[in-house]
Design a protein around this motif. Structure first.
Motif, PDB file in Angstrom:
ATOM      1  N   ARG A 408     -22.858  40.670   1.010  1.00 57.52           N
ATOM      2  CA  ARG A 408     -21.410  40.769   0.799  1.00 57.52           C
ATOM      3  C   ARG A 408     -20.784  41.247   2.101  1.00 57.52           C
ATOM      4  O   ARG A 408     -20.815  42.434   2.418  1.00 57.52           O
ATOM      5  N   TYR A 409     -20.223  40.305   2.835  1.00 61.49           N
ATOM      6  CA  TYR A 409     -19.673  40.591   4.151  1.00 61.49           C
ATOM      7  C   TYR A 409     -18.205  40.155   4.240  1.00 61.49           C
ATOM      8  O   TYR A 409     -17.780  39.208   3.576  1.00 61.49           O
ATOM      9  N   SER A 410     -17.490  40.843   5.109  1.00 62.39           N
ATOM     10  CA  SER A 410     -16.162  40.371   5.468  1.00 62.39           C
ATOM     11  C   SER A 410     -16.322  39.134   6.357  1.00 62.39           C
ATOM     12  O   SER A 410     -17.111  39.160   7.307  1.00 62.39           O
ATOM     13  N   PRO A 411     -15.589  38.042   6.067  1.00 63.87           N
ATOM     14  CA  PRO A 411     -15.812  36.807   6.837  1.00 63.87           C
ATOM     15  C   PRO A 411     -15.092  36.768   8.172  1.00 63.87           C
ATOM     16  O   PRO A 411     -15.415  35.934   9.027  1.00 63.87           O
ATOM     17  N   GLY A 412     -14.095  37.660   8.373  1.00 65.94           N
ATOM     18  CA  GLY A 412     -13.327  37.585   9.605  1.00 65.94           C
ATOM     19  C   GLY A 412     -12.697  36.206   9.786  1.00 65.94           C
ATOM     20  O   GLY A 412     -12.289  35.550   8.820  1.00 65.94           O
ATOM     21  N   TYR A 413     -12.640  35.759  11.037  1.00 61.21           N
ATOM     22  CA  TYR A 413     -11.920  34.525  11.336  1.00 61.21           C
ATOM     23  C   TYR A 413     -12.583  33.284  10.739  1.00 61.21           C
ATOM     24  O   TYR A 413     -11.951  32.229  10.646  1.00 61.21           O
ATOM     25  N   THR A 414     -13.862  33.369  10.299  1.00 64.66           N
ATOM     26  CA  THR A 414     -14.463  32.181   9.686  1.00 64.66           C
ATOM     27  C   THR A 414     -13.734  31.786   8.399  1.00 64.66           C
ATOM     28  O   THR A 414     -13.796  30.628   7.983  1.00 64.66           O
ATOM     29  N   PHE A 415     -13.020  32.749   7.775  1.00 65.36           N
ATOM     30  CA  PHE A 415     -12.197  32.404   6.618  1.00 65.36           C
ATOM     31  C   PHE A 415     -11.038  31.502   7.037  1.00 65.36           C
ATOM     32  O   PHE A 415     -10.403  30.860   6.194  1.00 65.36           O
ATOM     33  N   GLY A 416     -10.809  31.423   8.346  1.00 66.14           N
ATOM     34  CA  GLY A 416      -9.775  30.518   8.852  1.00 66.14           C
ATOM     35  C   GLY A 416     -10.032  29.069   8.469  1.00 66.14           C
ATOM     36  O   GLY A 416      -9.098  28.258   8.460  1.00 66.14           O
ATOM     37  N   ILE A 417     -11.272  28.709   8.153  1.00 70.44           N
ATOM     38  CA  ILE A 417     -11.557  27.352   7.671  1.00 70.44           C
ATOM     39  C   ILE A 417     -10.768  27.110   6.385  1.00 70.44           C
ATOM     40  O   ILE A 417     -10.146  26.053   6.222  1.00 70.44           O
ATOM     41  N   ILE A 418     -10.765  28.079   5.485  1.00 73.31           N
ATOM     42  CA  ILE A 418     -10.028  27.940   4.224  1.00 73.31           C
ATOM     43  C   ILE A 418      -8.534  27.973   4.493  1.00 73.31           C
ATOM     44  O   ILE A 418      -7.764  27.158   3.958  1.00 73.31           O
ATOM     45  N   SER A 419      -8.096  28.913   5.354  1.00 76.81           N
ATOM     46  CA  SER A 419      -6.659  29.047   5.642  1.00 76.81           C
ATOM     47  C   SER A 419      -6.109  27.780   6.300  1.00 76.81           C
ATOM     48  O   SER A 419      -5.030  27.271   5.920  1.00 76.81           O
ATOM     49  N   ALA A 420      -6.828  27.262   7.305  1.00 75.85           N
ATOM     50  CA  ALA A 420      -6.355  26.056   7.992  1.00 75.85           C
ATOM     51  C   ALA A 420      -6.369  24.854   7.049  1.00 75.85           C
ATOM     52  O   ALA A 420      -5.459  24.013   7.094  1.00 75.85           O
ATOM     53  N   GLN A 421      -7.372  24.761   6.189  1.00 78.93           N
ATOM     54  CA  GLN A 421      -7.424  23.669   5.218  1.00 78.93           C
ATOM     55  C   GLN A 421      -6.214  23.736   4.285  1.00 78.93           C
ATOM     56  O   GLN A 421      -5.605  22.707   3.944  1.00 78.93           O
ATOM     57  N   ALA A 422      -5.830  24.942   3.892  1.00 80.48           N
ATOM     58  CA  ALA A 422      -4.650  25.098   3.036  1.00 80.48           C
ATOM     59  C   ALA A 422      -3.381  24.675   3.767  1.00 80.48           C
ATOM     60  O   ALA A 422      -2.487  24.033   3.185  1.00 80.48           O
ATOM     61  N   LEU A 423      -3.279  25.040   5.041  1.00 78.47           N
ATOM     62  CA  LEU A 423      -2.106  24.634   5.834  1.00 78.47           C
ATOM     63  C   LEU A 423      -2.051  23.116   5.983  1.00 78.47           C
ATOM     64  O   LEU A 423      -0.966  22.499   5.872  1.00 78.47           O
ATOM     65  N   LEU A 424      -3.213  22.494   6.224  1.00 78.58           N
ATOM     66  CA  LEU A 424      -3.247  21.039   6.369  1.00 78.58           C
ATOM     67  C   LEU A 424      -2.895  20.358   5.050  1.00 78.58           C
ATOM     68  O   LEU A 424      -2.200  19.339   5.023  1.00 78.58           O
ATOM     69  N   ASN A 425      -3.365  20.917   3.952  1.00 79.79           N
ATOM     70  CA  ASN A 425      -2.988  20.375   2.639  1.00 79.79           C
ATOM     71  C   ASN A 425      -1.505  20.554   2.365  1.00 79.79           C
ATOM     72  O   ASN A 425      -0.923  19.797   1.578  1.00 79.79           O
ATOM     73  N   GLY A 426      -0.902  21.572   3.005  1.00 75.01           N
ATOM     74  CA  GLY A 426       0.518  21.843   2.801  1.00 75.01           C
ATOM     75  C   GLY A 426       1.440  21.018   3.682  1.00 75.01           C
ATOM     76  O   GLY A 426       2.666  21.210   3.628  1.00 75.01           O
ATOM     77  N   GLY A 427       0.895  20.139   4.513  1.00 75.14           N
ATOM     78  CA  GLY A 427       1.743  19.247   5.294  1.00 75.14           C
ATOM     79  C   GLY A 427       1.586  19.359   6.789  1.00 75.14           C
ATOM     80  O   GLY A 427       2.092  18.512   7.533  1.00 75.14           O
ATOM     81  N   MET A 428       0.909  20.371   7.281  1.00 73.47           N
ATOM     82  CA  MET A 428       0.701  20.472   8.723  1.00 73.47           C
ATOM     83  C   MET A 428      -0.357  19.469   9.162  1.00 73.47           C
ATOM     84  O   MET A 428      -1.111  18.942   8.340  1.00 73.47           O
ATOM     85  N   SER A 429      -0.429  19.227  10.469  1.00 71.05           N
ATOM     86  CA  SER A 429      -1.478  18.365  11.020  1.00 71.05           C
ATOM     87  C   SER A 429      -2.157  19.098  12.155  1.00 71.05           C
ATOM     88  O   SER A 429      -1.695  20.164  12.591  1.00 71.05           O
ATOM     89  N   GLN A 430      -3.225  18.503  12.652  1.00 69.86           N
ATOM     90  CA  GLN A 430      -3.951  19.145  13.749  1.00 69.86           C
ATOM     91  C   GLN A 430      -3.091  19.277  15.001  1.00 69.86           C
ATOM     92  O   GLN A 430      -3.340  20.138  15.844  1.00 69.86           O
ATOM     93  N   ASN A 431      -2.060  18.454  15.111  1.00 72.46           N
ATOM     94  CA  ASN A 431      -1.220  18.470  16.312  1.00 72.46           C
ATOM     95  C   ASN A 431       0.073  19.256  16.121  1.00 72.46           C
ATOM     96  O   ASN A 431       0.941  19.248  17.009  1.00 72.46           O
ATOM     97  N   THR A 432       0.248  19.912  15.018  1.00 78.15           N
ATOM     98  CA  THR A 432       1.446  20.722  14.788  1.00 78.15           C
ATOM     99  C   THR A 432       1.534  21.804  15.863  1.00 78.15           C
ATOM    100  O   THR A 432       0.545  22.515  16.115  1.00 78.15           O
ATOM    101  N   PRO A 433       2.677  21.963  16.521  1.00 74.38           N
ATOM    102  CA  PRO A 433       2.829  23.001  17.555  1.00 74.38           C
ATOM    103  C   PRO A 433       2.676  24.401  16.968  1.00 74.38           C
ATOM    104  O   PRO A 433       3.154  24.699  15.874  1.00 74.38           O
ATOM    105  N   THR A 434       1.979  25.246  17.697  1.00 68.09           N
ATOM    106  CA  THR A 434       1.779  26.637  17.275  1.00 68.09           C
ATOM    107  C   THR A 434       1.884  27.544  18.489  1.00 68.09           C
ATOM    108  O   THR A 434       1.941  27.077  19.633  1.00 68.09           O
ATOM    109  N   GLU A 435       1.883  28.842  18.237  1.00 64.67           N
ATOM    110  CA  GLU A 435       1.830  29.829  19.308  1.00 64.67           C
ATOM    111  C   GLU A 435       0.668  30.776  19.058  1.00 64.67           C
ATOM    112  O   GLU A 435       0.280  31.012  17.919  1.00 64.67           O
TER     113      GLU A 435
END
Length: 654
Positions: A408-435
């Protein structure tokens, strides 16, 4: 096969049927017999009845006084030894023979009288403990009227019709060889090692109780758990006196000191053997064997007894009944020289069966090798995402714990796979501008980027360089429900239905904007196992989430469960994000150029003030996750696994 006496759980004599009730019951059975009812032959019945009651309740001297035996002490001893010889949990008698429906009632008569002599029948029910139906048989005795009083004519056949003078009863158990745990190709995952079988010859023990207590205390000192000395004593007493009775199997050289100590105590015999009892691969998964202590017997239950060697952890424990089978139990009449004269009753057992896993013979050693250079605990799981098969389970310095599946570990940034997948499902794309600023504040909480600020970029590049501030800022584009639902789609927190313990993860629902931002970057109380994150990577690789499974035979129930396809366009973008991370981002040291491309994410998570280093990724039809309890170059570890060469990165514990 080896012959072994079988122990049983002792019963409290106070729980036996009260004397008054027994007498009434016996009379009732006798009445059913017909013309020889309670009031038809009152003179012979009381002598027989009182003898049986005294025998049943353990008043052996009183029972002996109801007989014609010239040596009443010998009669009392013979009756008293029956429970010990059978290690019986209970011994019950009733007058007459049970009458089956449609049978002539006269067949159930208890007593047939001819002048001053009588023949009597009674039924015996012996509870041998926890191995199925009790042993029942019909006993018989002769009675004689002497000076107007009826007496039981003593003969050993009263104990059992087949028992001859000088013979005793004994319980013998035939224990089959334990079946192996196998890899996916049905090759054993066990290896032969030197071991010692410690046992006794029961008839040679001067003080069996003392010997058994010494063994129980010695094993408690060695392993922290204690053998049930009372049950083990019953097993020793019921064993054939002249046959070797194995009580403990101890692996060498780890238990050499205990073996020597037992030899010095006296009474114990040691047989040196080579036995396939040690794991060759995946030891934390395969598990270990050990003595049948009281605690372990509560887990595995009947038909195993103190003195057996049973599974102590891992699959050896979880699949104990299948791997060990069920012993064949025999009640025998034995001559004084130890020769078995006759089998009186037997209960056939079940043959052991192997357990075949999904562990791959080539990948498992490579996973273990990849972690071998570390000086801190680490674990790794490899799965085949197209099927859900768990192909490697490696644990390093985990003190026997299968943290690859149960950690049972904290995933840190590897949880970003789930977060980014949710953003992509919400309409963003890999080329969406970010900061990617150095710090950002969301909901009053400040988040700091682990690496340098990168200014304006795209979602793909920000993800590749593990920009935590990017995902924290983008949390405003998702509601809490969408984020938690994405974690569920990728298997976190689900009931996988695995037949072995595993942790599928826990993702608390964020209560406010700050918590949602923390969740996006794997904080906020999220916990995962390496297996859970390997399944996430596998779902992205194949575009479909499938539950993991580990056993092919017996078959894990979730095999064949309908796969859950992911949204293809966002998932295709997500694969590119993970590939970019390895191609030129923070995971670039995993970019080995052999065959299929490697995709993945690295992170260092905070686990209660201590770092946990991660790699979560895939390569073709392999997905894997590595968790190291310390700071480590996990991208190098991943490369070492792929190429089959050990990596020795610098590791700090803090």
């Amino acid at each position: 096969m080896s012959n072994r006496a079988r122990g049983r759980a002792p019963r409290d004599p106070a729980r036996s049927t009260p004397r008054r009730v027994i007498a009434v019951t016996a009379c009732a059975v006798f009445v059913v017999g017909g013309s020889a009812g309670c009031f038809a032959e009152p003179s012979a019945l009381p002598a027989m009845r009182d003898f049986l009651i005294a025998w049943q309740v353990g008043n052996y001297k009183a029972a002996a006084r109801k007989t014609t035996g010239t040596d009443q002490s010998a009669v009392a001893a013979a009756l008293g030894q029956v429970r010990g010889q059978l290690d019986a949990a209970s011994l019950k008698m009733a007058l007459g023979v049970p009458v089956q429906p449609g049978t002539d009632r006269s067949h159930g008569q208890a007593i047939t009288k001819t002048g001053d002599a009588a023949d009597a029948k009674f039924s015996v029910k012996v509870d041998l403990g926890e191995n199925g139906q009790p042993w029942t048989y019909t006993g018989s005795m002769k009675l004689k009227r002497i000076d107007g009083k009826w007496k039981v004519q003593w003969d050993p056949s009263i104990i059992h019709p087949s028992l001859k003078p000088g013979q005793r009863l004994a319980v013998v158990t035939e224990v089959p060889a334990r079946a192996p745990i196998q890899d996916s190709a049905a090759h054993p995952l066990l290896r032969k090692v030197n071991a010692a079988i410690v046992g006794v010859y029961p008839g040679q023990l001067r003080d069996p109780k003392k010997t058994v207590e010494q063994l129980a205390n010695a094993t408690k000192t060695a392993g922290g758990q204690k053998l049930d000395s009372e049950r083990l004593l019953g097993r020793v007493r019921s064993a054939p006196p002249h046959a070797f009775l194995p009580l403990l199997t101890l692996q060498k050289p780890a238990n050499n000191a205990l073996i020597l100590r037992l030899q010095q105590m006296g009474g114990f015999q040691v047989q040196n053997v080579q036995a396939p009892i040690a794991a060759q691969l995946a030891p934390e998964l395969v598990g270990t064997l050990g003595p049948a202590t009281a605690d372990r017997l509560q887990q595995v239950g009947a038909p195993y007894q103190p003195g057996d060697t049973i599974g102590a952890s891992g699959l050896q424990l979880l699949q104990q009944r299948r791997l060990a089978g069920i012993p064949t139990v025999r009640v025998v009449a034995q001559d004084p020289d130890g020769k078995v004269r006759q089998e009186l009753r037997s209960w056939p057992g079940l043959e052991p069966q192997p357990v075949r896993t999904t562990i791959d013979r080539k990948l498992q050693p490579r996973a273990e090798l990849a972690l071998s250079g570390l000086k801190v605990p680490a674990s790794m799981v490899v799965v085949r995402p197209s099927t859900g098969e768990v192909m490697a389970v490696a644990n390093h310095l985990t003190q026997g714990r299968n943290l690859a599946m149960e950690g049972r570990y904290s995933p840190g940034y590897t949880f970003g796979i789930i977060s980014a997948q949710a953003l992509l499902n919400g309409g963003m794309s890999q080329n969406t501008p970010t900061e990617c600023p150095a710090t950002t504040t969301v909901g009053g909480q400040t988040f700091t980027n682990p690496g340098q600020a990168r200014g304006k970029s795209t979602l793909q590049m920000s993800f590749a360089y593990s920009c935590a501030t990017t995902l924290a800022n983008l949390s405003s584009r998702l509601d809490a429900g969408a984020l938690v639902a994405e974690a569920d789609r990728l298997g976190l927190g689900k009931n996988w239905g695995l037949s072995v313990p595993a942790f599928s993860g826990s993702v608390p629902r964020p209560a406010n904007e700050a918590q949602k931002a923390a969740t996006m970057i794997g904080q906020g109380g999220i916990q995962v196992s390496p297996l859970a994150m390997a399944m996430v990577a596998g779902a992205v690789e194949t575009g479909t989430w499938r539950p993991p499974y580990l056993l092919n035979d017996p078959r894990d129930p979730q095999q064949g469960v309908a796969a859950q396809p992911l949204n293809p366009v966002p998932t295709s973008d997500m694969k590119k994000l993970m590939r970019r991370s390895v191609f030129q981002g923070t995971a670039r040291e995993a970019n080995v150029r052999t065959g299929a491309n490697v995709s993945g994410v690295v992170a260092v998570a905070d686990q209660g003030g201590k770092p946990v280093s991660w790699f979560v990724g895939s390569r073709g039809d392999l997905a894997f996750a590595i968790a190291v309890e310390g700071r480590a170059n996990t991208a190098k570890l991943a490369a070492g696994f792929i190429t089959g060469t050990p990596a020795v990165p610098a590791v700090a514990s803090g």
